[in-house]
Design an enzyme around this catalytic site. Sequence first.
Site, mmCIF file in Angstrom:
data_model
loop_
_atom_site.group_PDB
_atom_site.id
_atom_site.type_symbol
_atom_site.label_atom_id
_atom_site.label_comp_id
_atom_site.label_asym_id
_atom_site.label_seq_id
_atom_site.Cartn_x
_atom_site.Cartn_y
_atom_site.Cartn_z
ATOM 1 N N ASP A 350 0.902 -1.288 0.147
ATOM 2 C CA ASP A 350 -0.025 0.140 -0.060
ATOM 3 C C ASP A 350 1.002 1.510 -0.096
ATOM 4 O O ASP A 350 2.096 1.231 -0.513
ATOM 5 C CB ASP A 350 -0.789 0.072 1.195
ATOM 6 C CG ASP A 350 -2.290 0.652 0.888
ATOM 7 O OD1 ASP A 350 -2.271 1.762 1.056
ATOM 8 O OD2 ASP A 350 -3.030 0.026 0.468
ATOM 9 N N ASP A 351 0.481 2.360 0.699
ATOM 10 C CA ASP A 351 0.946 3.617 0.525
ATOM 11 C C ASP A 351 2.229 3.654 1.126
ATOM 12 O O ASP A 351 2.490 2.948 2.100
ATOM 13 C CB ASP A 351 0.100 4.835 1.199
ATOM 14 C CG ASP A 351 0.104 5.898 1.177
ATOM 15 O OD1 ASP A 351 1.108 6.260 0.028
ATOM 16 O OD2 ASP A 351 -0.440 6.973 1.408
ATOM 17 N N ARG A 426 -5.829 16.434 3.406
ATOM 18 C CA ARG A 426 -4.842 15.446 3.755
ATOM 19 C C ARG A 426 -3.283 15.907 3.189
ATOM 20 O O ARG A 426 -2.799 15.160 2.536
ATOM 21 C CB ARG A 426 -5.045 13.943 3.072
ATOM 22 C CG ARG A 426 -4.529 12.901 3.846
ATOM 23 C CD ARG A 426 -4.583 11.786 3.247
ATOM 24 N NE ARG A 426 -4.082 10.503 3.968
ATOM 25 C CZ ARG A 426 -3.616 9.207 3.417
ATOM 26 N NH1 ARG A 426 -3.598 8.991 2.022
ATOM 27 N NH2 ARG A 426 -3.331 8.427 4.158
ATOM 28 N N LYS A 459 -4.152 -1.199 -6.772
ATOM 29 C CA LYS A 459 -5.369 -0.308 -6.047
ATOM 30 C C LYS A 459 -5.027 1.146 -6.268
ATOM 31 O O LYS A 459 -4.171 1.641 -6.055
ATOM 32 C CB LYS A 459 -4.978 -0.469 -4.550
ATOM 33 C CG LYS A 459 -5.912 0.124 -3.585
ATOM 34 C CD LYS A 459 -5.691 -0.444 -2.019
ATOM 35 C CE LYS A 459 -6.620 0.409 -1.143
ATOM 36 N NZ LYS A 459 -6.053 -0.073 0.354
ATOM 37 N N TRP A 460 -5.944 1.525 -6.936
ATOM 38 C CA TRP A 460 -6.095 3.020 -7.522
ATOM 39 C C TRP A 460 -6.931 3.702 -6.373
ATOM 40 O O TRP A 460 -8.115 3.670 -6.453
ATOM 41 C CB TRP A 460 -6.842 3.004 -8.893
ATOM 42 C CG TRP A 460 -6.841 4.313 -9.409
ATOM 43 C CD1 TRP A 460 -7.413 5.460 -8.965
ATOM 44 C CD2 TRP A 460 -5.989 4.730 -10.371
ATOM 45 N NE1 TRP A 460 -6.945 6.484 -9.885
ATOM 46 C CE2 TRP A 460 -6.068 5.771 -10.906
ATOM 47 C CE3 TRP A 460 -4.819 3.946 -11.421
ATOM 48 C CZ2 TRP A 460 -5.368 6.758 -11.884
ATOM 49 C CZ3 TRP A 460 -4.550 4.433 -12.353
ATOM 50 C CH2 TRP A 460 -4.691 6.117 -12.676
ATOM 51 N N ASP A 461 -6.216 4.676 -5.721
ATOM 52 C CA ASP A 461 -6.648 5.340 -4.576
ATOM 53 C C ASP A 461 -6.981 6.898 -4.940
ATOM 54 O O ASP A 461 -6.381 7.534 -5.820
ATOM 55 C CB ASP A 461 -5.808 5.350 -3.466
ATOM 56 C CG ASP A 461 -6.555 5.496 -2.188
ATOM 57 O OD1 ASP A 461 -7.764 5.926 -2.089
ATOM 58 O OD2 ASP A 461 -5.988 5.220 -1.176
ATOM 59 N N MET A 462 -7.921 7.395 -4.229
ATOM 60 C CA MET A 462 -8.458 8.918 -4.624
ATOM 61 C C MET A 462 -8.758 9.464 -3.142
ATOM 62 O O MET A 462 -9.934 9.394 -2.953
ATOM 63 C CB MET A 462 -9.344 9.153 -5.289
ATOM 64 C CG MET A 462 -9.349 10.436 -6.204
ATOM 65 S SD MET A 462 -10.786 11.286 -5.638
ATOM 66 C CE MET A 462 -10.900 12.464 -6.995
ATOM 67 N N ASP A 523 -12.906 2.149 4.579
ATOM 68 C CA ASP A 523 -11.792 1.927 5.476
ATOM 69 C C ASP A 523 -12.218 1.413 6.768
ATOM 70 O O ASP A 523 -11.454 0.877 7.667
ATOM 71 C CB ASP A 523 -11.223 3.227 5.667
ATOM 72 C CG ASP A 523 -10.384 3.487 4.672
ATOM 73 O OD1 ASP A 523 -9.790 2.856 3.695
ATOM 74 O OD2 ASP A 523 -9.655 4.896 4.645
HETATM 75 C C1 DGJ Z 1 -7.099 5.284 2.072
HETATM 76 C C2 DGJ Z 1 -7.452 3.807 1.570
HETATM 77 O O1 DGJ Z 1 -8.788 3.728 1.822
HETATM 78 C C3 DGJ Z 1 -6.632 3.118 2.676
HETATM 79 O O2 DGJ Z 1 -7.219 1.686 2.443
HETATM 80 C C4 DGJ Z 1 -5.269 3.357 2.424
HETATM 81 O O3 DGJ Z 1 -4.955 2.710 0.969
HETATM 82 C C5 DGJ Z 1 -4.883 4.651 2.453
HETATM 83 N N1 DGJ Z 1 -5.708 5.594 1.720
HETATM 84 C C6 DGJ Z 1 -3.297 5.074 1.886
HETATM 85 O O4 DGJ Z 1 -3.305 6.216 2.017
#
Ligand code: DGJ
Length: 710
Positions: A350-351, A426, A459-462, A523
Site C-alpha cells: 500500500d501507500d 490530507r 489499488k487505485w486510490d483517491m 476503510d
Molecule cells: C485510503 C485507503 O482507503 C486506505 O485503504 C489506504 O490505502 C490509504 N488511503 C493509504 O493512504
Amino acid sequence: MIIKTGNMFFLQGRGTSYVIRISEEGYVLHDYFGAEIAPEPYAEDKRGWWCMQATGADGACLDEIRQEYPCYGHTDLRRPAVNANRGTVLKYKDYEIIDGKPDLKRLPSALGGGSESLIITLADELSGAEVKLNYTVFEGSGIVCRSAVITNTGDEPLVIDRAFSASIEFPCSDFVEMHFSGSWGRERHVVKNELVHGIYEIENARGGSGNQINPFVILKDKAADEDGGDCYGFMLVYSGDHCTEIEVDQRGRTRVNAGINPFMFEKTLVKGESFTTPECILGYGNGLGELSREYHDFIRKRICRGSWSRKERPVLINNWEATYMDFDEDKLISIATLAAELGIELFVLDDGWFGKRDNDRCSLGDWTVNTDKIPSGLSGLAKKINGLGLKFGLWFEPEMVSPDSELYRAHPDWVIRSGREPALIRSQLVLDLTKPEVREYIINAVNAVLNSANIEYVKWDMNRYITDMPRKGFNYEYTLGFYEIMDGIVNSHPDILFEGCSSGGARFDAGVLCYMPQIWTSDDTDPIERVYIQYGTSFGYPPSTMGSHVTESPNQHTRRHLSMKTRGDVSLSGNFGYELDITKLNEADLEAIKEQTALCRELRGLVEYGDFYRLFDPFDGNLGGWMSVSGDKSRAYVCIARVLFKPNSYYTRLKLKGLDKNSRYRDLDTGKEYMGDMLMNRGLLIEFPFGDFTTVTMRLERIEGSTSGE
Ligand code: DGJ
C-alpha cells in the site's frame, strides 16, 4: 426486443416493458415502465388540459403531461431534464432502431453485445437544439439503459445548464425513495423517505461520486419489501457530481431526473457541437431483492469487463493497517512469507513505497520507488514475493500531488486552481485532469511502474474531493479526464486486477466498475459496521465488487473487540482478504486464517457470482444477514450477524430464500438434511453462541438425486 406499433414504442426486456408514446402534437411521452405487458397499443390517458394551465399554440399543456425528456419555460414549469438558453420546446423528429448501442464517446457505458437500441430524435426549432434519446434493452435482462446527446444545430451558441441522463414520470406519488448515504467509514447506509409534495434532491457536488450519497436511488411502492411490490432503480454509470431529483407535482405525479448534478454544471455548444450525458441504468424488480439481483447480474456481465470480471478473486493481504508507511523490505517479506503459509494468494504493498513518503505530507506524484525502504526495487521485491508463491500488487494515488514533491516543484500549474491558493485536504492537491499534458504524465508514469515489475494487481486510490474548481462544468471535464487515464492504463494492462478506492468507498459507482471490477468498500473494517455498509451496498452492487478484509481486534477505527471467526465470516461475504500484521498473531488466530483461506477458496465462486438474497435488515432490528445461492441452486452460503449481544435473547426464525423447493440440502457443518421448501417456508431456529461470536453461517449443498421427480 423493440417494437414500434402505431405511435407507440414497446421496449421489451426480460420480464419488463418500457413504453413510449408520441402524442399527436409531436411530444415524446413517457407511458410506462415496469413488469412486462404485451406490446399491444392501448388508449392514451389524456387528462389535464384544464383552463387555468398554460397551453401552447398547439393546445398542449406540458405541465400536465408525462414526458420522456421534459423542458422548462413554455407550458411546463416543473424541473426539466434539459435546459438551454431561454428554455426549449422539444418535439419528435424521427427515430431509428439499431443493433447494439450508440457509442458514448469519452464516457464508459454498459457492454452492448446482444442488445438493441431505440434512438429518438427531438428538435427545438427556435434554439436549434437537437436531442437524441438513446434507449437500450439487452438479451436476458430487464434493464433499460438511457442516455442523451444534445447537439446545437443553430447559429447561436447553446448554453446548457442542465442535461440529465434520464427522466421518468410516474402517474402517482405513493412511493418511498431509498438512497445510500454516509461519510468516511460509514458508506452507503440505507436512508428511506416517503415522498411528499415538493422537490427532493439526492445529490453530490464533490467531484467524485462521493461517500455522502451514492449515484444509485430506488423508488418503491410504499408496501414493497424484499420479496414483492414495484421497485425502480436509477443508477448512473458516472463517477462525478451527480443528482437524482424527485419532484412530486401539484397533481401528485412524480418526476425523477437522474444524471449530472446541474448545480455546478454548464456547457456551451457552438454550432454543430454535441454534448453526451452519462448513461443511466434503469432497473425494475418485483421486490427489492429482485431489483438488486437484476443490477448484480447486469453489473457483473455488462459493466465489469476485462479478464478479471468473471474470475474468482485472489485472497489478498494488504500491509496498510499492518505497517502504515513505516516498513522496510524485510518487514514486507516477513508478512508475505507467513501469508503464503496461511494460504493467502496476493500481497499488496500500500501507500509509502515511493519518493520520500514516510508520512502523508509529501511525495504524491513522484512515482519512483524508495530504495531506502525497498533496496531490491519493485522488480526485485515482486520477484521475492512471487518466489514465495504469491502475486504482487501495488497502491497508487495518481490523480494527486503533494506540494512537497518533485512533480509539484516542476509543475505548480498542473493543479486545480480557481485563482486563490487551493485548499489542502490530507496535505494534498488534485491534478488538473482536464489538461492533456497532465493525463499524459499520469498514464506514462503509472505504465512505466507497471511495466517495470511483475505487478498483477493495482489499488487505485483517491483521497480527497475536488475544491477550487475554476469554472462550472469543470468537474464533468475532470471526470472525462479520469476515464481517459483509465483507458490509457487499464486497457494496456488487461490482465492486471484493478481495485478502485477513495478514502475507502467514496467513489463506488458503475463508472469506476467499467474499469476496475472491485472497489474497496470502506476503510471501516469493523465487522459490525461492515454489516451495515455491505448490506446497504448490496442494493445496487454485487459482492464481487466489494473488497472486504479481516483487520485486527480491537478494530483500529471503532475499538470494538471481535473474534477472528466473526471478522472472517463477514469478510467472506465480499472479495476476501487481510489487512493486519499477521506476524503478531497467536497460533489460534493463525490456524483460523488457514481455515478461512481454504473456506474462501470453496465459497468465493458462490459468493462473488451467486444470486444474492437479503434476509435480515440491520437498519431495522438487531440482525443483519444475507445469503448467496448458486445459479443452479445446488449450493448456498448464509451469513447472519448480530449487532448487539442480548442475554437470553429470543430465538430467531431463519427462513432461507432462493433454494429449489423440491431438492434436499445437506448442512455441510452439521450433516443435517432439509428439504428446500422446509428451509424456505418453515425455516430454522437460530441461536447465537455465547461469547464474542456474533455471526451464524451455514453452507448448504444439494444432495444429488434428491430433487423430487428426478
Ligand atoms: C485510503 C485507503 O482507503 C486506505 O485503504 C489506504 O490505502 C490509504 N488511503 C493509504 O493512504
